[in-house]
Design a protein around this motif. Structure first.
Motif, mmCIF file in Angstrom:
data_model
loop_
_atom_site.group_PDB
_atom_site.id
_atom_site.type_symbol
_atom_site.label_atom_id
_atom_site.label_comp_id
_atom_site.label_asym_id
_atom_site.label_seq_id
_atom_site.Cartn_x
_atom_site.Cartn_y
_atom_site.Cartn_z
ATOM 1 N N HIS A 12 0.865 -1.176 0.000
ATOM 2 C CA HIS A 12 0.000 0.000 0.000
ATOM 3 C C HIS A 12 0.904 1.228 0.000
ATOM 4 O O HIS A 12 1.969 1.210 0.600
ATOM 5 C CB HIS A 12 -0.890 0.044 1.238
ATOM 6 C CG HIS A 12 -1.845 -1.088 1.304
ATOM 7 N ND1 HIS A 12 -1.974 -1.877 2.419
ATOM 8 C CD2 HIS A 12 -2.713 -1.585 0.393
ATOM 9 C CE1 HIS A 12 -2.887 -2.795 2.198
ATOM 10 N NE2 HIS A 12 -3.351 -2.641 0.971
ATOM 11 N N VAL A 13 0.464 2.270 -0.655
ATOM 12 C CA VAL A 13 1.239 3.507 -0.683
ATOM 13 C C VAL A 13 0.999 4.254 0.622
ATOM 14 O O VAL A 13 -0.140 4.450 1.036
ATOM 15 C CB VAL A 13 0.840 4.381 -1.888
ATOM 16 C CG1 VAL A 13 1.592 5.694 -1.869
ATOM 17 C CG2 VAL A 13 1.099 3.627 -3.181
ATOM 18 N N ALA A 14 2.071 4.679 1.263
ATOM 19 C CA ALA A 14 1.968 5.447 2.503
ATOM 20 C C ALA A 14 1.696 6.910 2.164
ATOM 21 O O ALA A 14 1.717 7.318 1.002
ATOM 22 C CB ALA A 14 3.259 5.315 3.296
ATOM 23 N N PRO A 37 2.875 -4.670 -16.472
ATOM 24 C CA PRO A 37 3.163 -4.173 -15.128
ATOM 25 C C PRO A 37 4.298 -4.990 -14.520
ATOM 26 O O PRO A 37 4.304 -6.217 -14.623
ATOM 27 C CB PRO A 37 1.862 -4.399 -14.359
ATOM 28 C CG PRO A 37 0.824 -4.675 -15.388
ATOM 29 C CD PRO A 37 1.530 -5.219 -16.583
ATOM 30 N N VAL A 38 5.251 -4.325 -13.911
ATOM 31 C CA VAL A 38 6.361 -5.022 -13.253
ATOM 32 C C VAL A 38 6.292 -4.862 -11.732
ATOM 33 O O VAL A 38 6.967 -5.580 -11.002
ATOM 34 C CB VAL A 38 7.733 -4.566 -13.798
ATOM 35 C CG1 VAL A 38 7.887 -4.964 -15.258
ATOM 36 C CG2 VAL A 38 7.934 -3.076 -13.642
ATOM 37 N N ALA A 39 5.490 -3.914 -11.252
ATOM 38 C CA ALA A 39 5.242 -3.727 -9.820
ATOM 39 C C ALA A 39 3.910 -3.005 -9.675
ATOM 40 O O ALA A 39 3.521 -2.250 -10.567
ATOM 41 C CB ALA A 39 6.361 -2.906 -9.191
ATOM 42 N N LEU A 51 3.714 0.147 -12.019
ATOM 43 C CA LEU A 51 4.904 0.513 -12.770
ATOM 44 C C LEU A 51 4.896 -0.368 -14.003
ATOM 45 O O LEU A 51 4.974 -1.593 -13.901
ATOM 46 C CB LEU A 51 6.169 0.281 -11.943
ATOM 47 C CG LEU A 51 7.491 0.471 -12.687
ATOM 48 C CD1 LEU A 51 7.622 1.904 -13.232
ATOM 49 C CD2 LEU A 51 8.659 0.127 -11.780
ATOM 50 N N CYS A 52 4.748 0.236 -15.178
ATOM 51 C CA CYS A 52 4.630 -0.500 -16.429
ATOM 52 C C CYS A 52 5.894 -0.317 -17.259
ATOM 53 O O CYS A 52 6.522 0.740 -17.231
ATOM 54 C CB CYS A 52 3.430 -0.007 -17.233
ATOM 55 S SG CYS A 52 1.862 -0.217 -16.368
ATOM 56 N N GLY A 56 11.392 -0.692 -24.152
ATOM 57 C CA GLY A 56 12.485 0.156 -23.693
ATOM 58 C C GLY A 56 12.025 1.407 -22.952
ATOM 59 O O GLY A 56 12.822 2.292 -22.672
ATOM 60 N N GLN A 57 10.726 1.465 -22.640
ATOM 61 C CA GLN A 57 10.178 2.619 -21.925
ATOM 62 C C GLN A 57 9.444 2.147 -20.675
ATOM 63 O O GLN A 57 9.013 0.994 -20.588
ATOM 64 C CB GLN A 57 9.204 3.388 -22.808
ATOM 65 C CG GLN A 57 9.827 3.991 -24.031
ATOM 66 C CD GLN A 57 8.811 4.763 -24.844
ATOM 67 O OE1 GLN A 57 7.621 4.483 -24.817
ATOM 68 N NE2 GLN A 57 9.284 5.770 -25.566
ATOM 69 N N ALA A 58 9.279 3.077 -19.724
ATOM 70 C CA ALA A 58 8.529 2.788 -18.501
ATOM 71 C C ALA A 58 7.635 3.969 -18.180
ATOM 72 O O ALA A 58 7.872 5.091 -18.643
ATOM 73 C CB ALA A 58 9.485 2.509 -17.351
ATOM 74 N N PHE A 59 6.581 3.719 -17.400
ATOM 75 C CA PHE A 59 5.681 4.770 -16.937
ATOM 76 C C PHE A 59 4.895 4.228 -15.757
ATOM 77 O O PHE A 59 4.887 3.024 -15.492
ATOM 78 C CB PHE A 59 4.738 5.246 -18.054
ATOM 79 C CG PHE A 59 3.825 4.179 -18.585
ATOM 80 C CD1 PHE A 59 2.537 4.042 -18.092
ATOM 81 C CD2 PHE A 59 4.239 3.334 -19.603
ATOM 82 C CE1 PHE A 59 1.687 3.064 -18.593
ATOM 83 C CE2 PHE A 59 3.401 2.357 -20.106
ATOM 84 C CZ PHE A 59 2.119 2.220 -19.603
#
Length: 87
Positions: A12-14, A37-39, A51-52, A56-59
Motif C-alpha cells: 500500500h502507498v503510505a 506491469p512489473v510492480a 509501474l509498467c 524500452g520505456q517505462a511509466f
C-alpha cells in the motif's frame, strides 16, 4: 515508504513525504504492444498504481476504482536502461 498489511499481498502507498515529487498525470497514451506491469500496489484500495514497462520505456499508471468504470491516468514515458548482458 510502502507498507504491507497482514491480509494483502501487494504493498500500500503510505502518505506523501515532505520532499515528495508531484507527478504529471495524463490521459492514457496509445501504448506499445508489449507493455506489462512489473510492480503494483494492492487492489484493496480505491487507487491502484502500476509501474509498467515495454519497448524500452517505462511509466506509472494510476487507476481510480470508482462506482462506475475505473479511471486511468499515466505519467509521461521515460527510457529504461537495460544492462548490455541482459539485452
Amino acid at each position: 515508504m510502502i507498507v504491507l498489511e497482514d491480509k494483502c499481498f501487494s504493498p500500500h502507498v503510505a502518505m506523501a513525504q515532505r520532499d515528495h515529487i508531484r507527478l504529471d498525470w495524463r490521459m492514457p497514451y496509445r501504448t506499445v504492444e508489449r507493455v506489462r506491469p512489473v510492480a503494483w500496489t494492492c487492489i484493496c484500495r480505491a487507487t491502484v498504481y502500476e509501474l509498467c514497462q515495454g519497448g524500452g520505456q517505462a511509466f506509472i499508471r494510476r487507476t481510480v476504482q470508482l462506482d462506475g468504470a475505473p479511471e486511468a491516468r499515466e505519467t509521461p514515458r521515460w527510457l529504461v536502461n537495460i544492462p548490455k548482458d541482459q539485452g
